[in-house]
Design an enzyme around this catalytic site. Structure first.
Site, mmCIF file in Angstrom:
data_model
loop_
_atom_site.group_PDB
_atom_site.id
_atom_site.type_symbol
_atom_site.label_atom_id
_atom_site.label_comp_id
_atom_site.label_asym_id
_atom_site.label_seq_id
_atom_site.Cartn_x
_atom_site.Cartn_y
_atom_site.Cartn_z
ATOM 1 N N LYS A 106 3.341 58.236 19.796
ATOM 2 C CA LYS A 106 3.712 56.850 20.398
ATOM 3 C C LYS A 106 2.849 56.411 21.389
ATOM 4 O O LYS A 106 2.101 57.256 21.907
ATOM 5 C CB LYS A 106 5.038 56.982 20.954
HETATM 6 N N1 LIG Z 1 9.918 47.437 14.016
HETATM 7 C C1 LIG Z 1 10.310 48.401 13.430
HETATM 8 O O1 LIG Z 1 9.985 48.739 12.350
HETATM 9 C C2 LIG Z 1 11.123 49.727 14.148
HETATM 10 C C3 LIG Z 1 11.293 50.858 13.393
HETATM 11 C C4 LIG Z 1 12.128 51.730 14.399
HETATM 12 C C5 LIG Z 1 12.625 51.584 15.478
HETATM 13 N N2 LIG Z 1 12.400 50.353 16.263
HETATM 14 C C6 LIG Z 1 13.028 50.145 17.529
HETATM 15 O O2 LIG Z 1 13.688 48.915 17.112
HETATM 16 C C7 LIG Z 1 13.974 48.134 18.504
HETATM 17 C C8 LIG Z 1 13.482 46.738 18.243
HETATM 18 O O3 LIG Z 1 12.288 46.689 17.737
HETATM 19 P P1 LIG Z 1 11.583 45.366 16.955
HETATM 20 O O4 LIG Z 1 10.609 45.601 16.207
HETATM 21 O O5 LIG Z 1 12.777 44.517 16.365
HETATM 22 O O6 LIG Z 1 11.283 44.549 18.273
HETATM 23 P P2 LIG Z 1 10.776 42.863 18.416
HETATM 24 O O7 LIG Z 1 9.623 42.767 19.618
HETATM 25 O O8 LIG Z 1 10.424 42.454 17.275
HETATM 26 O O9 LIG Z 1 12.278 42.385 18.807
HETATM 27 C C9 LIG Z 1 13.080 42.882 20.164
HETATM 28 C C10 LIG Z 1 14.324 41.852 20.257
HETATM 29 O O10 LIG Z 1 14.962 42.389 21.267
HETATM 30 C C11 LIG Z 1 15.061 41.336 22.403
HETATM 31 N N3 LIG Z 1 15.222 41.826 23.662
HETATM 32 C C12 LIG Z 1 14.542 42.428 24.128
HETATM 33 N N4 LIG Z 1 14.975 42.726 25.602
HETATM 34 C C13 LIG Z 1 16.358 42.619 25.350
HETATM 35 C C14 LIG Z 1 17.248 42.714 26.389
HETATM 36 N N5 LIG Z 1 17.038 43.014 27.722
HETATM 37 N N6 LIG Z 1 18.833 42.306 25.832
HETATM 38 C C15 LIG Z 1 18.607 41.560 24.626
HETATM 39 N N7 LIG Z 1 17.784 41.637 23.839
HETATM 40 C C16 LIG Z 1 16.481 41.860 24.068
HETATM 41 C C17 LIG Z 1 14.061 40.372 22.194
HETATM 42 O O11 LIG Z 1 14.269 39.079 22.592
HETATM 43 C C18 LIG Z 1 13.831 40.393 20.348
HETATM 44 O O12 LIG Z 1 14.789 39.373 19.950
HETATM 45 C C19 LIG Z 1 12.835 49.100 19.358
HETATM 46 O O13 LIG Z 1 13.468 50.039 20.154
HETATM 47 C C20 LIG Z 1 12.208 49.491 18.782
HETATM 48 O O14 LIG Z 1 11.377 50.980 19.158
HETATM 49 C C21 LIG Z 1 11.459 49.343 15.496
#
Ligand SMILES: NC(=O)c1ccc[n+]([C@@H]2O[C@H](COP(=O)([O-])OP(=O)(O)OC[C@H]3O[C@@H](n4cnc5c(N)ncnc54)[C@H](O)[C@@H]3O)[C@@H](O)[C@H]2O)c1
Length: 418
Positions: A106
């Protein structure tokens, strides 16, 4: 994130519990309590006004026994080393659960992307790529997007790395745009996988999609696509939120209209008032529902709010949203938690498809990518369920136990265990 929360400790505590549950000795899995390598970088960036700012960044490989490191790059003002270590370790476990030929890694930069112009973020990303270039590569460690980064950032990293190498190296990162070596289906993959797991558990628990009410925290790549897939499946999405707050309607929200607004860079607080009430994130987590899907950040369900969770099932789409203490409370309250390392593996499986295409110089149709995701996710779920039933343990411990078994087998075969 609260100051005393250490997500890497969260990881090692869960590791110990899973090992104990299946009778594995510390000497067999102690290697997983250590990261293989940690690179800390300071990134000087020239701002648009001519001044220079300095940013802290990391790239950490937790374990590469089963293949090159794999894991996202996070841009967030809260990024710190223990968070990156934990996220890298969760990638090791996730790739092992999905049975992908990858280890876990990471990266992250301590920056709030919203505070900077696009050209400042591009210069930051390219300089960060140069700083971590000695430790990444298609056979070494393959970054991907995470919170605060997207295909655009991966395109810049791929271009910078290729410039350094003097050849085109698509396979150095995944999650790129399709016209720049990316794969069809990668953007939707994690959310699609989350909805696939939800669907399987609806069958197991005897819910039909139309009787299932869903609450989702986070409306980014993962939460947004999960919302769309579950809505299209016929589920009622009754509450959703982003960083600016949430909205709720027990009769169901108009997801297509909300997603159209949010994709246009809109925050939910600015979504025009309609047939719903406005709630904050704390209230969202308390909402009565069938599936609660935290899809934003880690450390959201803690010992202070686990007693208030009103869901039949918690399905972790974000990485590490539930603390160890909260897990215990939910277990006592008979609320199953479907763990992140199983539920959100769709993204890394699609990344694997992208990497294989890059290395082979081929292009897959979206159906081939989706079939591969479904096959790997279904196998992972089946393998986790077998262990869960055999040892009568939680789904999280079962997923960890599966990863532990696969990783210690590799460790043994490499000659590190008797
Ligand atoms: N993108 C991927 O393919 C992927 C894969 C596996 C895991 N993840 C995990 O999923 C999670 C989200 O990733 P993503 O890619 O969707 O990110 P992203 O940046 O696209 O979206 C994050 C979302 O969370 C919201 N957010 C941020 N802080 C917040 C809070 N305090 N309360 C409520 N909402 C809040 C943001 O406004 C946004 O809508 C992370 O934990 C990431 O590590 C992502």
């Amino acid at each position: 994130m609260s100051n005393n929360y250490n997500p890497f400790l969260n990881f090692t505590e869960t590791l110990d519990k899973a090992a104990k549950a299946i009778g594995m000795k510390l000497s067999e899995y102690e290697f997983l309590k250590h990261t293989e390598s940690e690179l800390k970088v300071t990134i000087p960036v020239r701002m648009d006004d001519g001044s220079t700012k300095y940013f802290d960044g990391w790239r950490i490989q937790h374990n590469t026994l089963r293949g090159p490191g794999k894991g996202g790059i996070r841009y967030s003002p809260d990024v710190e080393i223990n968070e990156i270590k934990a996220l890298a370790a969760w990638m090791t476990m996730k790739c092992a659960v999905a049975n992908l030929p990858y280890g876990g890694a990471k990266g992250g930069v301590c920056v709030n992307p919203r505070d900077f112009s696009e050209s400042e973020i591009e210069r930051l990303t390219r300089k960060y790529a140069i700083s971590i270039s000695p430790v990444i590569g298609p056979q070494r460690d393959i970054p991907a997007p995470d919170l605060g980064t997207s295909a655009k950032h991966m395109n810049w990293i791929m271009d910078t790395y290729s410039t350094l190498e003097g050849v085109c190296v698509f396979g150095v990162v995944t999650g790129k745009d399709v016209d720049n070596g990316g794969s069809h289906g990668r953007h939707e993959a994690t959310g699609r996988g989350v909805s696939l797991i939800a669907q399987e558990f609806m069958k197991m628990y005897g819910y039909s999609p139309k009787d299932s009410t869903i609450v989702i925290q986070g409306l980014g790549n993962v939460g947004g696509v999960s919302a769309e897939c579950l809505y299209n499946m016929g589920c009622k999405i009754i509450a959703i939120s982003d960083i600016s707050g949430g909205i709720r309607n027990y009769n169901g929200l108009d997801i297509p209209s909300i997603m159209k607004f949010v994709k246009n860079k809109g925050l939910l607080k600015d979504y025009p008032n309609g047939d719903f009430e406005r709630i904050d994130n704390a209230e969202l987590l308390r909402t009565e529902c069938t599936f609660l899907i935290p899809a934003a950040l880690e450390n959201q369900i803690t010992k202070s709010n686990a007693g208030d969770i009103n869901a039949k099932v918690v399905l972790e789409a974000a990485n590490g949203p539930t603390t160890v203490a909260a897990d215990e409370i939910l277990f006592e309250r008979n609320i199953p938690v479907l763990p992140d390392i199983m539920c959100n593996a769709g993204g890394v499986i699609a990344s694997y498809c992208e990497w294989v295409q890059n290395i082979n110089g081929s292009h897959w149709r979206i159906e081939e990518v989706n079939d591969t995701i479904d096959r790997y996710m279904t196998n992972a779920l089946r393998n986790v369920l077998e262990i869960q039933r055999k040892y009568d343990i939680t789904f999280r411990l079962a997923a960890y136990a599966l990863a532990l078994q696969r990783l210690t087998t590799s460790f043994r075969l490499r000659g590190f265990l008797a």
